[in-house]
Design an enzyme around this catalytic site. Structure first.
Site, PDB file in Angstrom:
ATOM      1  N   SER A   1       0.829  -1.193   0.000  1.00  0.00           N
ATOM      2  CA  SER A   1       0.000   0.000   0.000  1.00  0.00           C
ATOM      3  C   SER A   1       0.875   1.260   0.000  1.00  0.00           C
ATOM      4  O   SER A   1       1.629   1.483  -0.937  1.00  0.00           O
ATOM      5  CB  SER A   1      -0.972  -0.029   1.186  1.00  0.00           C
ATOM      6  OG  SER A   1      -1.976   0.944   1.047  1.00  0.00           O
TER       7      SER A   1
ATOM      8  N   ASP B   1     -10.072  -5.543  -3.760  1.00  0.00           N
ATOM      9  CA  ASP B   1      -9.556  -4.475  -2.908  1.00  0.00           C
ATOM     10  C   ASP B   1     -10.446  -3.240  -3.051  1.00  0.00           C
ATOM     11  O   ASP B   1     -10.566  -2.673  -4.137  1.00  0.00           O
ATOM     12  CB  ASP B   1      -8.119  -4.160  -3.330  1.00  0.00           C
ATOM     13  CG  ASP B   1      -7.394  -3.219  -2.391  1.00  0.00           C
ATOM     14  OD1 ASP B   1      -8.043  -2.331  -1.813  1.00  0.00           O
ATOM     15  OD2 ASP B   1      -6.165  -3.378  -2.245  1.00  0.00           O
TER      16      ASP B   1
ATOM     17  N   HIS C   1      -7.303  -6.006   0.518  1.00  0.00           N
ATOM     18  CA  HIS C   1      -6.144  -5.171   0.855  1.00  0.00           C
ATOM     19  C   HIS C   1      -5.407  -5.671   2.096  1.00  0.00           C
ATOM     20  O   HIS C   1      -4.477  -5.021   2.549  1.00  0.00           O
ATOM     21  CB  HIS C   1      -6.628  -3.731   1.094  1.00  0.00           C
ATOM     22  CG  HIS C   1      -5.564  -2.683   0.984  1.00  0.00           C
ATOM     23  ND1 HIS C   1      -4.971  -2.351  -0.223  1.00  0.00           N
ATOM     24  CD2 HIS C   1      -4.984  -1.881   1.915  1.00  0.00           C
ATOM     25  CE1 HIS C   1      -4.090  -1.385  -0.023  1.00  0.00           C
ATOM     26  NE2 HIS C   1      -4.066  -1.089   1.254  1.00  0.00           N
TER      27      HIS C   1
END
Length: 279
Positions: free
Chosen positions: A148, A224, A257
């Site tokens: 991320s 995600d 995620h």
């Protein structure tokens, strides 16, 4: 440089350790974790994979959740996980989870009050590796990876330092921060409103302009919730097609995620890095 041991745990015949130290770059006490595979206890200098974590994380998330130690022990790779931002009572912060402590974005801040402490780019590229290489039985062979916000950091750092890193990988990276809400908020605060300076920290811009290459592997889950608005993997793919960058981008069906995703594919990433670190 003085470092203080915080914790020690044996893991797959290697050692997971946490340390704190005074960072001259960040002007505060910092903590990092290191996994030393068993080969490091046998007089061998092992290569290092640096792992950069995402928003709200610390040095602990990857080490506790990714399940990387068994394969790192087999492959003979050390893993170093720094914290995601400066820490301390006098360090500037924000009420939002996506700015301030836990959200350093791996940039060198130029704006007050952030510039006094938020120099995470220099910390990861220069200060931390020098400490690691001087204090532990590791070589100067480095690769870098992240998730991320940390995936953004890993890609940017490798793209800007192609002679330093053997390979780079990312899970669910913020691929085009100059065009997403997380990036716009952080870059405005840390770098100011002159958007010309933002491109130095945008992986899609850097990859499009690249003339020297670090092999790159990216995994993105299509389940995600952040993919469309914040992560924009298609921008990275488009940039690679322009420059001919050696990027492998995998879109994984159903994955989100979380660290459930990372732990599912961490073996692929570690073997990818091992291939390049051992060349």
């Amino acid at each position: 440089m003085t470092i203080e041991n915080v914790s020690v745990n044996k893991s797959f015949d290697g050692w997971h350790k946490q340390y704190s130290h005074r960072s001259s770059v960040l002007n505060c006490e910092m903590r990092f974790a290191i996994y030393l595979p068993p080969q490091a206890s046998n007089g061998e200098k092992v290569p290092v994979l640096y792992w950069l974590s995402g928003l709200t994380c610390t040095d602990e998330n990857f080490m506790q959740k990714a399940g990387a130690q068994a394969l790192a022990a087999e492959l003979g790779i050390a893993i170093v996980a720094p914290d995601t931002s400066p820490r301390g009572d006098d360090v500037a912060d924000d009420e939002g989870y996506d700015l301030g402590k836990g959200a350093g974005f791996y940039v060198n801040a130029t704006q007050v009050p952030w510039s006094r402490h938020y120099q995470m780019y220099d910390y990861v590229v220069d200060e931390l590796p020098k400490l690691i290489e001087s204090m532990f039985p590791v070589s100067d062979k480095r690769s870098i990876a992240g998730h991320s916000m940390g995936g953004h950091g890993a890609l940017v750092i490798a793209l800007r330092n192609s002679d330093t890193y053997q390979s780079v990988s990312a899970f669910s990276p913020i691929s085009n921060p100059i065009n997403c809400p997380w990036g716009k908020k952080a870059f405005t605060a840390y770098l100011g409103r002159d958007t010309k300076t933002w491109s130095d920290y945008d992986a899609s811009v850097l990859m499009r302009q690249a003339t020297s290459f670090v092999p790159a592997l990216v995994d993105q889950g299509d389940g995600d919730n952040f993919m469309v608005e914040q992560l924009k993997p298609e921008m990275l793919e488009a940039a690679a097609s322009v420059s001919g960058y050696p990027l492998t981008l995998n879109i994984r069906e159903g994955y989100d995620h979380s660290y459930y995703f990372i732990s599912s594919y961490i073996e692929n990433h570690l073997r990818f890095h091992a291939e390049h670190l051992k060349k």
